[in-house]
Design an enzyme around this catalytic site. Sequence first.
Site, PDB file in Angstrom:
ATOM      1  N   MET A   1       0.865  -1.184   0.000  1.00 17.26           N
ATOM      2  CA  MET A   1       0.000   0.000   0.000  1.00 17.26           C
ATOM      3  C   MET A   1       0.902   1.234   0.000  1.00 17.26           C
ATOM      4  SD  MET A   1      -2.792  -1.180   2.826  1.00 17.26           S
ATOM      5  CE  MET A   1      -1.608  -2.126   3.766  1.00 17.26           C
ATOM      6  N   TYR A   2       0.821   2.024  -1.065  1.00 14.43           N
ATOM      7  CA  TYR A   2       1.646   3.225  -1.196  1.00 14.43           C
ATOM      8  C   TYR A   2       0.851   4.451  -0.776  1.00 14.43           C
ATOM      9  CZ  TYR A   2       5.263   0.574  -3.506  1.00 14.43           C
ATOM     10  OH  TYR A   2       6.264  -0.322  -3.777  1.00 14.43           O
TER      11      TYR A   2
END
Length: 183
Positions: free
Chosen positions: A33-34
């Site tokens: 998850m960025y």
Amino acid sequence: MIEIELKGYADDRVFRNIREAFEFMRKEIHEDMYFSHPCRDFSKTDEALRIRIKRFNGHFEALLTYKGPKIDNISKTRKEIEVTIDNVDAYIELLHALGFREVLTVKKSREKYYVEKGVTITLDEIEGLGKFVEIEKLETDERNIENEVKRLLKILESLGVKQFERKSYLELLMEKTNLSEKS
């Protein structure tokens, strides 16, 4: 710590060459998850902040990782700061409270192989992108980067890798889906 990393496009032949040449360590499933920064555009500063959820051999591991700008013009070598986290939801809530927001999640299946002490190769199948190979080494002395990049590049070329990529999987997926960090 400095992460020296090279990535190339792969096919079944490259995967087979690596499987035959090196010792299999484990298979991992990653969900990365960025997050975008509230005050600066990571796509312009060439930085990244992510939470990685890693599953392997019945285990679960989560890491918060900051990646600094790339150091050289050939590889994906960059400063990396990584912290093990035990409560993913709390860290996501903390990041949101600080103004960070989720940009994109990258999902991949990864086979990890031992090359030599401190050097690993991974076979990555990225959801929405295809097959890649990465070779990685952690380094403490910046004076060794240039020679190590050349050495790791030769290893990948000897395995049949012909096309290399400096962009992250996040950047490649964002290009493919026409997303920008600000969208």
